[in-house]
Motif scaffolding. Structure first.
Motif, PDB file in Angstrom:
ATOM      1  N   ASN A   7       0.858  -1.193   0.000  1.00  0.00           N
ATOM      2  CA  ASN A   7       0.000   0.000   0.000  1.00  0.00           C
ATOM      3  C   ASN A   7       0.890   1.238   0.000  1.00  0.00           C
ATOM      4  O   ASN A   7       1.030   1.921   1.019  1.00  0.00           O
ATOM      5  CB  ASN A   7      -0.931  -0.009   1.213  1.00  0.00           C
ATOM      6  CG  ASN A   7      -1.977   1.101   1.137  1.00  0.00           C
ATOM      7  OD1 ASN A   7      -2.247   1.659   0.074  1.00  0.00           O
ATOM      8  ND2 ASN A   7      -2.557   1.440   2.268  1.00  0.00           N
ATOM      9  N   PRO A   8       1.562   1.512  -1.147  1.00  0.00           N
ATOM     10  CA  PRO A   8       2.468   2.669  -1.190  1.00  0.00           C
ATOM     11  C   PRO A   8       1.692   3.982  -1.065  1.00  0.00           C
ATOM     12  O   PRO A   8       0.682   4.197  -1.737  1.00  0.00           O
ATOM     13  CB  PRO A   8       3.138   2.535  -2.547  1.00  0.00           C
ATOM     14  CG  PRO A   8       2.182   1.760  -3.379  1.00  0.00           C
ATOM     15  CD  PRO A   8       1.489   0.815  -2.438  1.00  0.00           C
ATOM     16  N   THR A   9       2.195   4.838  -0.176  1.00  0.00           N
ATOM     17  CA  THR A   9       1.550   6.144   0.040  1.00  0.00           C
ATOM     18  C   THR A   9       2.468   7.295  -0.306  1.00  0.00           C
ATOM     19  O   THR A   9       2.080   8.459  -0.178  1.00  0.00           O
ATOM     20  CB  THR A   9       1.124   6.275   1.509  1.00  0.00           C
ATOM     21  OG1 THR A   9       2.273   6.102   2.366  1.00  0.00           O
ATOM     22  CG2 THR A   9       0.092   5.219   1.864  1.00  0.00           C
ATOM     23  N   GLY A  10       3.702   6.987  -0.722  1.00  0.00           N
ATOM     24  CA  GLY A  10       4.650   8.060  -1.049  1.00  0.00           C
ATOM     25  C   GLY A  10       4.327   8.707  -2.375  1.00  0.00           C
ATOM     26  O   GLY A  10       3.372   8.368  -3.078  1.00  0.00           O
ATOM     27  N   SER A  11       5.133   9.712  -2.718  1.00  0.00           N
ATOM     28  CA  SER A  11       4.942  10.446  -3.972  1.00  0.00           C
ATOM     29  C   SER A  11       5.375   9.583  -5.144  1.00  0.00           C
ATOM     30  O   SER A  11       6.210   8.687  -5.017  1.00  0.00           O
ATOM     31  CB  SER A  11       5.745  11.752  -3.943  1.00  0.00           C
ATOM     32  OG  SER A  11       7.130  11.470  -3.774  1.00  0.00           O
ATOM     33  N   LEU A  12       4.816   9.872  -6.314  1.00  0.00           N
ATOM     34  CA  LEU A  12       5.136   9.128  -7.514  1.00  0.00           C
ATOM     35  C   LEU A  12       6.468   9.572  -8.075  1.00  0.00           C
ATOM     36  O   LEU A  12       6.891  10.720  -7.920  1.00  0.00           O
ATOM     37  CB  LEU A  12       4.041   9.324  -8.565  1.00  0.00           C
ATOM     38  CG  LEU A  12       2.642   8.796  -8.211  1.00  0.00           C
ATOM     39  CD1 LEU A  12       1.666   9.155  -9.311  1.00  0.00           C
ATOM     40  CD2 LEU A  12       2.666   7.306  -7.992  1.00  0.00           C
ATOM     41  N   SER A  13       7.151   8.649  -8.757  1.00  0.00           N
ATOM     42  CA  SER A  13       8.369   9.021  -9.458  1.00  0.00           C
ATOM     43  C   SER A  13       8.013   9.869 -10.670  1.00  0.00           C
ATOM     44  O   SER A  13       6.861   9.923 -11.118  1.00  0.00           O
ATOM     45  CB  SER A  13       9.129   7.760  -9.884  1.00  0.00           C
ATOM     46  OG  SER A  13       8.339   7.002 -10.791  1.00  0.00           O
ATOM     47  N   SER A  14       9.047  10.546 -11.178  1.00  0.00           N
ATOM     48  CA  SER A  14       8.805  11.421 -12.332  1.00  0.00           C
ATOM     49  C   SER A  14       8.316  10.630 -13.538  1.00  0.00           C
ATOM     50  O   SER A  14       7.478  11.099 -14.303  1.00  0.00           O
ATOM     51  CB  SER A  14      10.093  12.174 -12.672  1.00  0.00           C
ATOM     52  OG  SER A  14      11.151  11.243 -12.945  1.00  0.00           O
ATOM     53  N   LEU A  15       8.843   9.391 -13.709  1.00  0.00           N
ATOM     54  CA  LEU A  15       8.418   8.572 -14.844  1.00  0.00           C
ATOM     55  C   LEU A  15       6.945   8.199 -14.722  1.00  0.00           C
ATOM     56  O   LEU A  15       6.165   8.349 -15.672  1.00  0.00           O
ATOM     57  CB  LEU A  15       9.293   7.310 -14.922  1.00  0.00           C
ATOM     58  CG  LEU A  15       8.929   6.315 -16.035  1.00  0.00           C
ATOM     59  CD1 LEU A  15       9.038   6.974 -17.402  1.00  0.00           C
ATOM     60  CD2 LEU A  15       9.827   5.080 -15.952  1.00  0.00           C
ATOM     61  N   LYS A  16       6.551   7.705 -13.536  1.00  0.00           N
ATOM     62  CA  LYS A  16       5.151   7.331 -13.350  1.00  0.00           C
ATOM     63  C   LYS A  16       4.235   8.543 -13.414  1.00  0.00           C
ATOM     64  O   LYS A  16       3.112   8.469 -13.922  1.00  0.00           O
ATOM     65  CB  LYS A  16       4.985   6.613 -12.012  1.00  0.00           C
ATOM     66  CG  LYS A  16       5.570   5.208 -12.001  1.00  0.00           C
ATOM     67  CD  LYS A  16       5.212   4.496 -10.710  1.00  0.00           C
ATOM     68  CE  LYS A  16       5.730   3.067 -10.725  1.00  0.00           C
ATOM     69  NZ  LYS A  16       5.383   2.347  -9.482  1.00  0.00           N
ATOM     70  N   ALA A  17       4.726   9.691 -12.875  1.00  0.00           N
ATOM     71  CA  ALA A  17       3.907  10.906 -12.948  1.00  0.00           C
ATOM     72  C   ALA A  17       3.659  11.307 -14.396  1.00  0.00           C
ATOM     73  O   ALA A  17       2.563  11.729 -14.770  1.00  0.00           O
ATOM     74  CB  ALA A  17       4.585  12.029 -12.174  1.00  0.00           C
ATOM     75  N   GLY A  18       4.699  11.184 -15.225  1.00  0.00           N
ATOM     76  CA  GLY A  18       4.522  11.505 -16.640  1.00  0.00           C
ATOM     77  C   GLY A  18       3.570  10.549 -17.326  1.00  0.00           C
ATOM     78  O   GLY A  18       2.738  10.958 -18.145  1.00  0.00           O
TER      79      GLY A  18
END
Length: 723
Positions: free
Chosen positions: A117-128
């Motif tokens: 259950n990841p709650t951290g911020s997304l990486s730049s690749l996944k955000a893109g």
């Protein structure tokens, strides 16, 4: 005019230069291998290790002989359906069900684990990728779905082939969790199976309780209906030993009594007849049982016997006329008469018994007929009674069955006993080593791949630079053309192109082209192709080619042999010319054993047969033996040709300038004789043809040598083709 066009020049790859390039760049190659392997090591070291553990479940029935319900067989239908392939596959789907997985996730608190259950911020690749709409935004997904997706990615539930075992494999970054999850899932599955069994048992008990109440009332009503119908229909049951109705029992008793009375009547009538016959015939009645049973007759008989004894005693001393003797005889006669009178009374008594028995028989018959009617009516009513009794019995049996099952279900429900249809046979243990990455195998693979890439890069660079090529034997196209004359309408049809592979060594400077002038006036009817087609169609095993003009016609034999070899036929050419004109066109070195050595018995067949450098044909050259010594064994020439015919499809014999006498020993049953013609106006051609026709060789074939290549071979280019 003919020209030789060298359009392209082939080159061979120098393997030595390639290995030399590898040795020359060894430092660069080793450096590249070390760098790539080091990068692979750093990449593998930065990866998070993953651990895998596995548990196994066996699908089987856990019921024992003591807990199995009464009346059930060794394997119930439900258990059998669980043990078939479809049942095993269904259990796999249950193990992968969302409800069961979420239950295990809640028990193990996977919602607090960032791996699931990841709650951290997304990486730049996944955000893109989210911005482009390629993947779904994780923030919009519910925590339950994120956990289920993460579990399904790491969970592997499978069936072991040819067994009823289900494996549960799980992969995680936490080695302890990798072992806990399969064990927890197996425990939850077994608990789910037991709970399902308990629920099913409880529902069955409730259902049976309601059914039992209804069945009790149904049984009571059915039994009351049987009793009422029995009383109203007068279908009373007799004693306890016989369950039939009273009318039927009485009918049986009357039938037995009637039989007994009939027997008594028949016996009395028989006794009466025997007594009457004895009395009427004057026979002795002492043997009759009824007479003997009479006491009066018995006393009279005793008195008679006594008087007879006294008469016998007195007859010894007294005369027959004595009064005493006569008185005794009178008494004896009187006793006999009284005995017979008593016997008639006995006869009357027996007849009276017979009449009484007959009267009793008639009464019984009347009673029996009345009971038959009553019994028939009772049977009809008894059919309805039996139906009511069967209904009551079935209701009673169903009630007893439901009562037994209800007691078993109630005992299981109260005791919370519900064995699962599976058991855990192998628990998952904490793995000692990660399943990924495998450091040593992957580093070995990285080392091998890097070495292969660096060496291939070096080899490709060497090849594209041109340093790895060396000049090689290149084929030349020899194009023979004839200058068109003004009267030719289509000069293009006279162009003949023959490609002959000739290996040459390229000179330092361009060499001038050589021109060969030929005169081609041969038509298709007198060409090499026509002769080859004729040999193939006729199935000839040998072809004898005569060259009256000498070596000028020997090229035809070579062309025919090569054409036949190109057709896929096993072909050998025997050069019988003194100069070796035919074999020089097929071999580099003609100074080798040949047909003369074979005739002189100085060489064997394997020593004199060579392969043509250009095709798959074989050739036997002239040879190096003394021709005079070889001609002494000319009689062996037919034997040699017959042996070659048995080994080859077609044998081509270049005879040179010969006549009919020289061909006698060479022709066979299916041999074909042909004449090579270079100049049709040559007198040698006419003389040879007339000589052969006069000798009986009427089926001659003329083959024009014009247009057949006569360029001598390059010996150094064909040395490797010599056998």
């Amino acid at each position: 005019m003919a020209r030789m066009d060298n359009t392209t020049q082939d080159a061979d790859i120098d393997i030595g230069r390639l290995f030399g390039a590898l040795w020359r760049d060894k430092v660069l190659i080793v450096t590249g291998i070390i760098i790539i392997t080091g990068l692979a090591f750093l990449l593998l070291s930065s990866m998070t290790p993953k651990y895998r553990s596995e548990a196994r479940i066996l699908i089987e029935s856990s019921e024992s002989v003591f807990t199995r319900p009464q009346g059930s067989d060794q394997r119930s239908d439900t258990t059998s359906s669980l043990l078939d392939p479809e049942g095993i596959a269904s259990q796999v789907e249950i193990l992968r069900s969302s409800d069961l997985l979420m239950q295990v996730a809640i028990d193990l608190k996977l919602d607090e684990n960032d791996e699931f259950n990841p709650t951290g911020s997304l990486s730049s690749l996944k955000a893109g990728m989210v911005a482009l709409g390629l993947i779904e935004d994780p923030k919009l997904v519910s925590p339950e779905k994120r956990i289920l997706d993460a579990i399904n990615e790491r969970l592997d539930v499978y069936t072991v082939p040819n067994s009823r075992v289900i494996g549960i494999g799980f992969t995680s970054q936490d080695k302890a969790l990798a072992a806990k999850f399969p064990n927890a899932l197996a425990a939850a599955y077994l608990q789910l199976q037991s709970k399902a069994q308990l629920d099913s048992t409880g529902k069955a008990a409730d259902y049976l309780a309601d059914e039992i109440n209804d069945l009790k009332e149904s049984v009571r009503e059915a039994e009351a209906a049987v009793a009422d119908f029995r009383a109203s229909s007068d279908l009373l049951v007799g004693d306890g030993t016989n369950s039939s109705v009273l009318a039927t029992q009485q009918l049986g008793q009357l039938s037995a009594e009637l039989s007994r009375v009939r027997a008594e009547r028949s016996s009395a009538e028989a006794r009466a007849r025997s007594i009457k016959a004895a009395l009427d015939g004057g026979a002795s009645i002492d043997a009759l049982s009824d007479v003997l049973q009479s006491e009066l007759i018995g006393r009279l008989r005793e008195r008679e016997i006594g008087l007879q004894a006294e008469l016998a005693d007195l007859s010894v001393t007294l005369l027959p006329g004595h009064p005493r003797i006569m008185g005794l005889r009178s008494q004896i006669a009187d006793l006999s008469r009284r005995i017979r009178d008593e016997a008639r009374k006995v006869l009357a008594g027996v007849r009276n018994e017979a009449e009484i028995a007959g009267e009793r028989e008639r009464e019984l018959i009347d009673q029996l007929n009345a009971l038959k009617v009553a019994s028939a009516n009772a049977n009809e009513r008894e059919v309805e009674l039996r139906a009511l009794e069967r209904e009551a019995a079935s209701q009673r049996a169903l009630l007893e069955s439901y009562l037994g099952r209800y007691r078993e279900a109630q005992s299981r429900d109260e005791g919370q006993y519900a064995p699962a249809t599976a058991r855990l046979i192998s628990r998952a243990v904490v793995p000692a080593a990660p399943i990924f990455p495998k450091m040593i195998p992957m580093l070995g693979a990285a080392f091998f791949v890097s070495a292969l890439v660096m060496m291939l890069t070096t080899l490709v660079r060497e090849i594209f630079s041109g340093r790895a090529f060396v000049p090689a034997a290149a084929p030349m196209n020899v194009v023979i053309t004839r200058d068109p004359s003004p009267e030719d309408e289509e000069p293009e049809d006279d162009i003949q192109e023959v490609e002959i592979p000739i290996a040459v060594t390229p000179p330092a400077e361009p060499a001038p082209l050589e021109y060969i002038e030929t005169q081609s006036s041969a038509s298709d009817e007198y060409g090499v192709d026509a002769l080859v087609a004729h040999l193939v169609e006729s199935g000839a095993d040998r072809a004898l080619l005569v060259s009256p003009e000498g070596d000028a016609g020997a090229a035809v034999s070579v062309a025919v042999a090569r054409a036949l070899a190109d057709e896929g036929l096993r072909t050998v050419l025997v050069d019988l010319t003194s100069s070796g004109a035919a074999s020089r066109r097929m071999l580099a070195d003609t100074e080798c054993p040949g047909i003369t050595d074979l005739l002189a018995a100085s060489s064997s067949y394997t020593d004199v047969i060579y392969a043509d450098y250009a095709t798959g044909a074989h050739v036997i050259p002239t040879g190096t033996a003394d021709p005079i010594k070889a001609m002494r064994a000319a009689d062996r020439l037919p034997i040699i040709l017959n042996a070659l015919v048995s080994a080859y499809d077609v044998v081509i014999v270049e005879c040179g300038p010969t006549n009919a006498d020289g061909l006698k020993r060479l022709t066979g049953d299916s041999g074909q004789v042909a004449i090579s013609v270079a100049d049709p106006a040559s007198p040698e051609i006419v003389e040879t043809a007339e000589n052969l026709v006069a000798a009986g060789y009427e089926d001659l074939t003329l083959v024009m040598a014009a247009g057949v290549d006569e360029m001598p071979p390059q010996p150094e280019a064909r040395e490797t083709f010599a056998r």
